[in-house]
Scaffold this active site. Structure first.
Site, PDB file in Angstrom:
ATOM      1  N   ASN A 162       0.855  -1.181   0.000  1.00  0.00           N
ATOM      2  CA  ASN A 162       0.000   0.000   0.000  1.00  0.00           C
ATOM      3  C   ASN A 162       0.902   1.245   0.000  1.00  0.00           C
ATOM      4  OD1 ASN A 162      -1.425   2.261   1.105  1.00  0.00           O
ATOM      5  ND2 ASN A 162      -3.070   0.872   1.679  1.00  0.00           N
ATOM      6  N   ASP A 164      -0.115   4.441  -0.070  1.00  0.00           N
ATOM      7  CA  ASP A 164      -0.842   5.657   0.336  1.00  0.00           C
ATOM      8  C   ASP A 164       0.075   6.682   1.007  1.00  0.00           C
ATOM      9  OD1 ASP A 164      -3.143   4.449  -0.484  1.00  0.00           O
ATOM     10  OD2 ASP A 164      -3.954   4.102   1.527  1.00  0.00           O
ATOM     11  N   HIS A 165       0.983   6.174   1.869  1.00  0.00           N
ATOM     12  CA  HIS A 165       1.737   7.139   2.680  1.00  0.00           C
ATOM     13  C   HIS A 165       2.870   7.833   1.936  1.00  0.00           C
ATOM     14  CE1 HIS A 165      -0.949   6.515   5.799  1.00  0.00           C
ATOM     15  NE2 HIS A 165      -0.596   5.258   6.048  1.00  0.00           N
ATOM     16  N   ARG A 173       2.995  18.901   1.594  1.00  0.00           N
ATOM     17  CA  ARG A 173       3.403  20.178   0.992  1.00  0.00           C
ATOM     18  C   ARG A 173       2.541  20.568  -0.202  1.00  0.00           C
ATOM     19  NH1 ARG A 173       8.637  22.160   2.544  1.00  0.00           N
ATOM     20  NH2 ARG A 173       8.515  21.931   4.780  1.00  0.00           N
ATOM     21  N   HIS A 198      -5.707   3.521  -1.494  1.00  0.00           N
ATOM     22  CA  HIS A 198      -7.044   3.829  -0.971  1.00  0.00           C
ATOM     23  C   HIS A 198      -7.427   5.229  -1.451  1.00  0.00           C
ATOM     24  CE1 HIS A 198      -9.740   3.992   2.906  1.00  0.00           C
ATOM     25  NE2 HIS A 198     -10.411   4.259   1.803  1.00  0.00           N
ATOM     26  N   ARG A 200      -9.609   7.845  -0.916  1.00  0.00           N
ATOM     27  CA  ARG A 200     -10.574   8.237   0.118  1.00  0.00           C
ATOM     28  C   ARG A 200     -11.459   9.367  -0.388  1.00  0.00           C
ATOM     29  NH1 ARG A 200      -8.815   6.198   5.544  1.00  0.00           N
ATOM     30  NH2 ARG A 200     -10.593   7.360   6.278  1.00  0.00           N
ATOM     31  N   ARG A 204      -7.330  12.635   1.087  1.00  0.00           N
ATOM     32  CA  ARG A 204      -6.244  13.116   1.953  1.00  0.00           C
ATOM     33  C   ARG A 204      -4.866  12.672   1.483  1.00  0.00           C
ATOM     34  NH1 ARG A 204      -7.426   9.754   7.412  1.00  0.00           N
ATOM     35  NH2 ARG A 204      -9.476  10.645   7.038  1.00  0.00           N
ATOM     36  N   HIS A 205      -4.790  11.550   0.764  1.00  0.00           N
ATOM     37  CA  HIS A 205      -3.476  11.151   0.236  1.00  0.00           C
ATOM     38  C   HIS A 205      -3.547  10.839  -1.264  1.00  0.00           C
ATOM     39  CE1 HIS A 205      -5.241   7.376   1.539  1.00  0.00           C
ATOM     40  NE2 HIS A 205      -4.835   7.481   2.791  1.00  0.00           N
ATOM     41  N   GLU A 225      -8.546   0.207  -2.901  1.00  0.00           N
ATOM     42  CA  GLU A 225      -9.263   0.145  -1.623  1.00  0.00           C
ATOM     43  C   GLU A 225     -10.228   1.327  -1.596  1.00  0.00           C
ATOM     44  OE1 GLU A 225      -6.458  -0.224   1.619  1.00  0.00           O
ATOM     45  OE2 GLU A 225      -7.972   0.639   2.945  1.00  0.00           O
ATOM     46  N   THR A 255      -6.760   6.179  10.125  1.00  0.00           N
ATOM     47  CA  THR A 255      -6.632   5.122   9.120  1.00  0.00           C
ATOM     48  C   THR A 255      -7.870   4.242   9.265  1.00  0.00           C
ATOM     49  OG1 THR A 255      -5.293   3.246   8.376  1.00  0.00           O
ATOM     50  CG2 THR A 255      -5.251   3.709  10.727  1.00  0.00           C
ATOM     51  N   THR A 256      -8.047   3.251   8.371  1.00  0.00           N
ATOM     52  CA  THR A 256      -9.210   2.373   8.480  1.00  0.00           C
ATOM     53  C   THR A 256      -9.178   1.697   9.846  1.00  0.00           C
ATOM     54  OG1 THR A 256      -8.842   1.963   6.151  1.00  0.00           O
ATOM     55  CG2 THR A 256     -10.493   0.608   7.234  1.00  0.00           C
ATOM     56  N   GLU A 306     -10.446  -9.789   3.207  1.00  0.00           N
ATOM     57  CA  GLU A 306      -9.150  -9.436   3.784  1.00  0.00           C
ATOM     58  C   GLU A 306      -9.364  -9.379   5.291  1.00  0.00           C
ATOM     59  OE1 GLU A 306      -7.074  -5.950   2.256  1.00  0.00           O
ATOM     60  OE2 GLU A 306      -6.042  -5.752   4.184  1.00  0.00           O
ATOM     61  N   HIS A 346      -3.264  -4.939   7.685  1.00  0.00           N
ATOM     62  CA  HIS A 346      -3.437  -3.786   8.566  1.00  0.00           C
ATOM     63  C   HIS A 346      -2.559  -3.924   9.800  1.00  0.00           C
ATOM     64  CE1 HIS A 346      -4.988  -0.142  10.226  1.00  0.00           C
ATOM     65  NE2 HIS A 346      -5.721   0.036   9.145  1.00  0.00           N
ATOM     66  N   GLY A 347      -1.633  -2.970   9.894  1.00  0.00           N
ATOM     67  CA  GLY A 347      -0.772  -2.904  11.069  1.00  0.00           C
ATOM     68  C   GLY A 347       0.395  -3.885  11.048  1.00  0.00           C
ATOM     69  N   HIS A 369       2.135   0.927   5.970  1.00  0.00           N
ATOM     70  CA  HIS A 369       2.829   1.863   6.846  1.00  0.00           C
ATOM     71  C   HIS A 369       4.229   1.406   7.243  1.00  0.00           C
ATOM     72  CE1 HIS A 369       3.713   4.036  10.590  1.00  0.00           C
ATOM     73  NE2 HIS A 369       3.148   5.040   9.944  1.00  0.00           N
TER      74      HIS A 369
HETATM   75  N1  PXP Z   1      -5.534  -3.334   4.401  1.00  0.00           N
HETATM   76  C1  PXP Z   1      -6.469  -2.368   4.529  1.00  0.00           C
HETATM   77  C2  PXP Z   1      -7.875  -2.720   4.214  1.00  0.00           C
HETATM   78  C3  PXP Z   1      -6.125  -1.061   4.949  1.00  0.00           C
HETATM   79  O1  PXP Z   1      -7.073  -0.128   5.091  1.00  0.00           O
HETATM   80  C4  PXP Z   1      -4.769  -0.761   5.190  1.00  0.00           C
HETATM   81  C5  PXP Z   1      -4.385   0.640   5.583  1.00  0.00           C
HETATM   82  O2  PXP Z   1      -4.583   1.508   4.551  1.00  0.00           O
HETATM   83  C6  PXP Z   1      -3.831  -1.793   5.037  1.00  0.00           C
HETATM   84  C7  PXP Z   1      -4.240  -3.063   4.681  1.00  0.00           C
HETATM   85  C8  PXP Z   1      -2.379  -1.562   5.286  1.00  0.00           C
HETATM   86  O3  PXP Z   1      -2.210  -1.298   6.630  1.00  0.00           O
HETATM   87  P1  PXP Z   1      -0.820  -0.739   7.132  1.00  0.00           P
HETATM   88  O4  PXP Z   1      -0.605   0.555   6.440  1.00  0.00           O
HETATM   89  O5  PXP Z   1      -1.016  -0.616   8.604  1.00  0.00           O
HETATM   90  O6  PXP Z   1       0.200  -1.772   6.756  1.00  0.00           O
END
Ligand code: PXP
Length: 398
Positions: A162, A164-165, A173, A198, A200, A204-205, A225, A255-256, A306, A346-347, A369
């Site tokens: 992912n 996104d970040h 910026r 994602h 959104r 935001r990103h 996503e 975050t989600t 998932e 996630h996480g 992340h």
């Molecule tokens: N899966 C889903 C559905 C998520 O919403 C996210 C966070 O955007 C992730 C996985 C990835 O999670 P992380 O960024 O904590 O690795």
């Protein structure tokens, strides 16, 4: 030698986990000590297998499995070639589905039985020759299937990243750098098997421009996503990503935060899944490890779930982490057994990923992340490779 698994079957809705079947077929070859041989497995429908059954065996109607040993019926000089090919196993998914129901088995277990049966035919076993031959073949089948249950996985769990970040940093910026599109390419070059973003509602990103470009540039698999809201659904239908993952989305959240409550939104989610299916886009539902959510996801026609790994990753004691892990393992097994394809995420971090990656029922991990955070110090390429090494090693030792 690889096991080649291909489909002449309309798999748009199909919940077949090819990777798992390939892995099982590979394990069968190893058990038979012929892992250096090639094997081809073709999934067809009843119509195609009926034609083959009639043409090659002069029998009417569909059957479940047919085996064609390499060079059988072809130019006999082919058998002199130094090619280690076992031949082809052709399976009717339509018949396998009916038999799975009849024998109260999961589709994957039925397909595994059919692959085993077909393989034994390729190796010269034939239950039609005599009662004794039937018993010999049945015993061998049972022996292989029992060993398979205990065999260790060697295939790697897929890693989707992912990005996104990367976009979060860019948006800090409001400029153009760093670009998540470039990040996605670096992730793919380092070995990622998919890219997740994602889009959104509050942008935001990830921005609309990002998803449009990613659709053109991602070479592996683009998983969009998204919350199931009207505007984003219409973007997805237009964009046609390789799949979408539906998540709950709140504007205030960082975050989600949790999985979808599928049970209370069945009607709306079923409608969204249906729209996606008509556009040829498979749907995954992001859910907590909860049996009711899995059953509901299956009932409304999701192809994937998932499983939310957040509680496992955030656990503050060894005991609670172990409990959360066991819950995920049991729920993943349940989802897999009812025919869902199972992802998790996630996480997940460099510390928590290995155990999840070692679960045989989980096909793909979605991680963002932790990898992007490490990339700030090591570079993105290295951060992806470090995570891949963990995932790969977990597959080897599980
Ligand atoms: N899966 C889903 C559905 C998520 O919403 C996210 C966070 O955007 C992730 C996985 C990835 O999670 P992380 O960024 O904590 O690795």
């Amino acid at each position: 030698m690889p096991v080649d698994l291909s489909f002449h079957y309309n798999c748009q809705d199909c919940r077949i986990n090819s990777r798992l079947l390939q892995r099982r077929a590979g394990a069968l070859l190893r058990e038979c000590r012929i892992a250096d041989h090639g094997l081809s497995i073709l999934m067809v429908d009843d119509q195609e297998i009926s034609w083959l059954n009639d043409h090659y065996r002069h029998k009417n109607g569909p059957t479940n499995v047919l085996s064609f040993p390499f060079a059988d019926g072809a130019d006999s000089s082919l058998s002199m070639l130094p090619v280690k090919e076992l031949g082809d196993i052709v399976i009717s998914v339509d018949t396998a589905l009916r038999e799975a129901k009849e024998f109260n088995q999961s589709l994957h277990d039925r397909l595994t039985w059919l692959i085993t049966h077909g393989l034994l035919h390729l190796l010269g076993y034939d239950h039609e020759l005599s009662d004794t031959d039937a018993i010999i073949m049945q015993d061998k089948e049972q022996e292989l299937l029992t060993k398979l249950q205990h065999s260790r996985s060697t295939a790697m769990t897929h890693l989707a990243i992912n990005v996104d970040h990367i976009a979060t940093i860019r948006q800090a910026r409001g400029g153009v750098e760093p670009d998540p599109v470039t990040a996605a390419a670096i992730c793919e070059m380092a070995g990622a098997t998919g890219i997740v973003v994602h889009l959104r509602e509050d942008r935001r990103h990830i921005q609309d421009r990002d998803v449009r470009l990613l659709r053109q540039t991602v070479k592996t698999k683009l998983n969009l996503e998204m919350g199931a809201n009207k505007e984003i659904i219409s973007i997805a239908l237009d964009l046609k990503p390789d799949m979408v993952t539906l998540v709950p989305e709140k504007r205030q959240e960082l975050t989600t935060e949790g999985g979808l409550d599928v049970t209370s939104q069945k009607k709306m989610l079923a409608k969204t899944i249906d729209k996606m299916r008509k556009a040829g886009i498979p749907v995954s539902l992001f859910v907590d490890p909860d049996t009711r959510q899995i059953k509901a996801a299956h009932e409304i026609g999701a192809t994937f779930v998932e499983i939310h790994t957040g509680r496992y990753c955030d656990a503050t004691s060894e005991k609670s982490r172990e409990q959360e892990f066991q819950t995920i393992a049991a729920i993943a097994e349940e989802a897999y057994q009812i025919g869902l394809r199972v992802y998790a995420g996630h996480g997940l971090s460099y510390q928590t990923t290995a155990r999840i990656a070692a679960l045989d029922t989980i096909e793909e991990l979605s991680i963002g992340h932790a990898i992007i955070a490490r990339a700030a110090f090591t570079g993105l390429d290295q951060a992806v490779r470090d995570m891949l090494a963990i995932v790969q090693e977990a597959g080897r030792i599980s």
